[in-house]
Motif scaffolding. Structure first.
Motif, PDB file in Angstrom:
ATOM      1  N   GLY A 409       0.812  -1.210   0.000  1.00 25.15           N
ATOM      2  CA  GLY A 409       0.000   0.000   0.000  1.00 25.15           C
ATOM      3  C   GLY A 409       0.849   1.265   0.000  1.00 25.15           C
ATOM      4  O   GLY A 409       2.063   1.227   0.185  1.00 25.15           O
ATOM      5  N   VAL A 410       0.193   2.406  -0.172  1.00 27.50           N
ATOM      6  CA  VAL A 410       0.870   3.705  -0.257  1.00 27.50           C
ATOM      7  C   VAL A 410       0.622   4.466   1.033  1.00 27.50           C
ATOM      8  O   VAL A 410      -0.517   4.545   1.515  1.00 27.50           O
ATOM      9  CB  VAL A 410       0.359   4.513  -1.467  1.00 27.50           C
ATOM     10  N   VAL A 411       1.697   5.037   1.592  1.00 27.03           N
ATOM     11  CA  VAL A 411       1.612   5.732   2.872  1.00 27.03           C
ATOM     12  C   VAL A 411       2.172   7.147   2.736  1.00 27.03           C
ATOM     13  O   VAL A 411       3.248   7.355   2.155  1.00 27.03           O
ATOM     14  CB  VAL A 411       2.386   4.966   3.968  1.00 27.03           C
ATOM     15  N   LEU A 412       1.427   8.097   3.274  1.00 32.47           N
ATOM     16  CA  LEU A 412       1.871   9.483   3.400  1.00 32.47           C
ATOM     17  C   LEU A 412       2.208   9.726   4.860  1.00 32.47           C
ATOM     18  O   LEU A 412       1.449   9.309   5.749  1.00 32.47           O
ATOM     19  CB  LEU A 412       0.751  10.429   2.944  1.00 32.47           C
ATOM     20  N   THR A 413       3.335  10.377   5.122  1.00 33.79           N
ATOM     21  CA  THR A 413       3.770  10.565   6.512  1.00 33.79           C
ATOM     22  C   THR A 413       4.071  12.032   6.811  1.00 33.79           C
ATOM     23  O   THR A 413       4.386  12.822   5.923  1.00 33.79           O
ATOM     24  CB  THR A 413       5.042   9.757   6.819  1.00 33.79           C
ATOM     25  N   TYR A 414       3.945  12.353   8.087  1.00 39.29           N
ATOM     26  CA  TYR A 414       4.532  13.570   8.647  1.00 39.29           C
ATOM     27  C   TYR A 414       5.463  13.134   9.762  1.00 39.29           C
ATOM     28  O   TYR A 414       5.019  12.467  10.678  1.00 39.29           O
ATOM     29  CB  TYR A 414       3.465  14.519   9.201  1.00 39.29           C
ATOM     30  N   GLN A 428       9.656   2.582   7.723  1.00 37.85           N
ATOM     31  CA  GLN A 428       9.319   1.650   6.654  1.00 37.85           C
ATOM     32  C   GLN A 428      10.193   0.401   6.727  1.00 37.85           C
ATOM     33  O   GLN A 428       9.703  -0.727   6.590  1.00 37.85           O
ATOM     34  CB  GLN A 428       9.500   2.346   5.307  1.00 37.85           C
ATOM     35  N   ALA A 429      11.502   0.589   6.956  1.00 34.67           N
ATOM     36  CA  ALA A 429      12.404  -0.562   7.062  1.00 34.67           C
ATOM     37  C   ALA A 429      12.056  -1.418   8.268  1.00 34.67           C
ATOM     38  O   ALA A 429      12.058  -2.651   8.203  1.00 34.67           O
ATOM     39  CB  ALA A 429      13.847  -0.086   7.146  1.00 34.67           C
ATOM     40  N   ALA A 430      11.751  -0.750   9.406  1.00 33.86           N
ATOM     41  CA  ALA A 430      11.403  -1.496  10.615  1.00 33.86           C
ATOM     42  C   ALA A 430      10.096  -2.263  10.439  1.00 33.86           C
ATOM     43  O   ALA A 430       9.891  -3.311  11.060  1.00 33.86           O
ATOM     44  CB  ALA A 430      11.303  -0.543  11.808  1.00 33.86           C
ATOM     45  N   ALA A 431       9.227  -1.749   9.584  1.00 34.21           N
ATOM     46  CA  ALA A 431       7.945  -2.422   9.326  1.00 34.21           C
ATOM     47  C   ALA A 431       8.084  -3.528   8.292  1.00 34.21           C
ATOM     48  O   ALA A 431       7.077  -4.077   7.828  1.00 34.21           O
ATOM     49  CB  ALA A 431       6.907  -1.405   8.862  1.00 34.21           C
ATOM     50  N   GLY A 432       9.321  -3.871   7.931  1.00 29.97           N
ATOM     51  CA  GLY A 432       9.543  -4.946   6.972  1.00 29.97           C
ATOM     52  C   GLY A 432       9.209  -4.566   5.548  1.00 29.97           C
ATOM     53  O   GLY A 432       8.798  -5.434   4.758  1.00 29.97           O
ATOM     54  N   MET A 433       9.400  -3.272   5.189  1.00 30.28           N
ATOM     55  CA  MET A 433       9.103  -2.793   3.831  1.00 30.28           C
ATOM     56  C   MET A 433       7.690  -3.197   3.414  1.00 30.28           C
ATOM     57  O   MET A 433       7.450  -3.617   2.282  1.00 30.28           O
ATOM     58  CB  MET A 433      10.138  -3.342   2.831  1.00 30.28           C
ATOM     59  N   ARG A 434       6.771  -3.022   4.333  1.00 29.01           N
ATOM     60  CA  ARG A 434       5.391  -3.459   4.069  1.00 29.01           C
ATOM     61  C   ARG A 434       4.703  -2.548   3.052  1.00 29.01           C
ATOM     62  O   ARG A 434       3.857  -3.011   2.276  1.00 29.01           O
ATOM     63  CB  ARG A 434       4.591  -3.477   5.375  1.00 29.01           C
ATOM     64  N   TYR A 435       5.053  -1.257   3.058  1.00 34.07           N
ATOM     65  CA  TYR A 435       4.287  -0.299   2.265  1.00 34.07           C
ATOM     66  C   TYR A 435       5.220   0.596   1.434  1.00 34.07           C
ATOM     67  O   TYR A 435       6.423   0.658   1.664  1.00 34.07           O
ATOM     68  CB  TYR A 435       3.413   0.569   3.175  1.00 34.07           C
TER      69      TYR A 435
END
Length: 541
Positions: A409-414, A428-435
């Motif tokens: 999926g696509v994620v927008l962050t602040y 993102q890396a800690a989340a296992g490159m999920r998104y």
């Protein structure tokens, strides 16, 4: 790699355009070698481990190289110490892992010595091994791969000038190995090299806006990264290389330069001394770049590099990094000098010395030699430990709650990912490159085809520009020419256009996280607070 992603091309960063990772510091070989550690402990531990291992591994490679020219192992150890813990290495240790893992240049020199000078082993086997080493270097740092080949060609030219007839005869025997090396290297790197130079999102021209070159005074003026550095001299060195301490690594110190110069002058007849000295001079001159810089001031005086600077690829080099090869040549000369001094001292010791005066002179001379070499190296002792930057990952990134985001999926962050705020890339890396992530700290192809750090998407840029402005406390126009702060309706259009599945906001980050939170809440409704983040899951709406 664990997720089957292309290690040279990705849309998981800077979505939707994507990033050409071959033109960035992706280091796929280190990623592969560190796979077990990353699997068990995460990417931060892997990065820190390689940062620490780079010094002794590089020093060990130099030690192995120098052992073939010196009899006394301590002499090779001293040379390896200089190379593996040189000011260049200390400077790159501020964060450039791709420039810190440098066992390859000594190994390349060792194998070329086998092929062209000593003629050890079968040329074909040595050539294939050389091809593997060069390909491995490319998969860690294409920049160092290119500069190593350039310095190898310079060394070969110097060898031809010194021993034309011998080199010509030996090239006849070595050409199968050199051909095998070229073919194997080409096969192993053909795809990542194509991606880098001609693949999607490849940019043209130098990756750096500034031309970093070594200062003429850089070899004798210490920086703040040395333990013994007077404040007046560090103020002077702070003007070198545009004030970037990670690019000021040519320091060797006057005592070491005097010792090496004296050794070269007194042992000029030795072929290895002449070659090492010529390589040191060549690498130092190349590190000065196309025009001479003195005390941080550009003089405009052209140097040899200026003759080829307009050619393809020569504008892409960061020339002050050729100090690495000057350090390798200096380590070679230092090892030879220490070995020669040890042989001289042993010769004196083996003589029959009956008087106490003679014994005192013998030990006195030994102490003097030790003090001299020690003084050369003590000036290079780094002012360690390096700064430690605590890295925190919101618990949400490693919790089961992150699975609410669809895989891919696509994620927008602040904060919005950029060179000024890359933290979401770590989430993102800690989340296992999920998104996939909007924005990135990466070199991408700009509108003019050249390198750019602009992380904004192709359209509807007001939303990410506003998030960047809120984080840094600056006007939106700083990131988007003529731009105005985004409105809630602009946010809703943005998430629909780019099919954003989730929005993550870190409260308290930057100068004005409250404004970013208010904007997103007005556009998307009230978020859930989970694992240190404000979370909007949009995929089910």
């Amino acid at each position: 790699m664990l997720h089957g992603h292309n290690p040279w091309l990705t849309t998981y960063l800077h979505y939707p355009q994507g990033v050409n990772l071959a033109e960035n510091t992706s280091m796929p070989l280190l990623g592969l070698l560190g796979l077990p550690v990353t699997w068990a402990f995460g990417p931060i531990v892997t990065f820190n481990l390689f940062m620490w291992l780079a010094y002794p591994v590089s020093a060990l490679a130099c030690f192995v190289l120098l052992r073939r020219w010196v009899r006394w192992p301590v002499a090779a150890f001293v040379g390896g110490l200089l190379y593996g813990f040189s000011p260049f290495m200390v400077a790159q240790g501020l964060g450039h892992l791709n420039l810190l893992v440098v066992p390859f240049p000594p190994l390349v020199l060792l194998l070329l010595d086998d092929l062209l000078v000593r003629r050890r082993g079968r040329p074909l086997a040595r050539g294939l091994l050389l091809g593997v080493v060069l390909a491995a270097e490319f998969l860690v740092s294409p920049e160092l791969f290119a500069s190593t080949i350039l310095m190898a060609l310079v060394g070969l030219l110097l060898l031809v000038l010194v021993r034309l007839r011998q080199v010509r005869d030996r090239l006849r025997r070595a050409w199968p190995g050199l051909l095998a090396c070229g073919l194997l290297t080409g096969v192993l790197i053909v795809y990542p090299a194509w991606v880098e130079f001609a693949g999607p999102h490849a940019f043209h021209g130098p990756p750096q806006q500034l031309v970093f070159t070594a200062d003429l005074l850089g070899t004798v003026v210490p920086t703040k990264l040395q333990l013994l550095a007077p404040a007046a001299l560090t103020r002077l060195s702070a003007r070198f290389a545009g004030g970037d301490p990670s690019e000021v690594g040519s320091y060797l110190g006057l005592p070491l330069l005097f010792v090496l110069a004296g050794f070269v002058l007194t042992h000029w007849r030795r072929g290895e001394v002449r070659l090492a000295a010529a390589l040191f001079v060549a690498a130092t001159v190349v590190s000065w770049g196309p025009h001479l810089e003195v005390a941080g001031h550009a003089t405009g005086i052209p140097l040899p590099v200026d003759l080829v600077f307009h050619l393809p690829l020569f504008q892409d080099f960061v020339y002050d990094r050729f100090a690495l090869y000057a350090d390798l040549a200096a380590a070679w000369l230092l090892a030879l000098a220490v070995d020669q001094a040890h042989s001289w001292w042993r010769t004196r010791r083996s003589r029959r010395l009956d008087s106490k005066v003679s014994r005192r002179r013998r030990w006195g001379s030994g102490a003097l030699l030790l003090a001299g070499f020690g003084a050369c190296l003590v000036l290079l002792v780094p002012a360690w430990p390096n700064p430690i930057y605590p890295v925190t990952v919101p618990p949400y990134a490693t919790s089961s709650a992150v699975r609410q985001i669809p895989r891919g999926g696509v994620v927008l962050t602040y904060p919005y990912p950029s060179d000024l705020s890359p933290q979401p890339m770590l989430w993102q890396a800690a989340a296992g490159m999920r998104y996939r992530l909007m924005g990135a700290y990466a070199l991408t192809r700009g509108q003019n085809g050249q390198a750019s750090l602009n992380p904004l998407p192709p359209t509807q840029r007001a939303v990410p520009a506003t998030l960047l402005a809120d984080a840094l406390g600056q006007p939106v126009s700083q990131f988007l020419a003529g731009g105005q702060p985004a409105t809630p309706s602009a946010v809703r259009r943005f998430v629909r256009t780019y099919h954003v599945d989730a929005v993550l906001l870190q409260v308290g980050f930057g100068q004005n996280s409250g404004a970013a939170q208010a904007l997103l809440t007005a556009a998307l409704g009230r978020p859930r607070t989970e694992g240190g983040l404000e979370v909007w899951i949009l995929s089910g709406r």
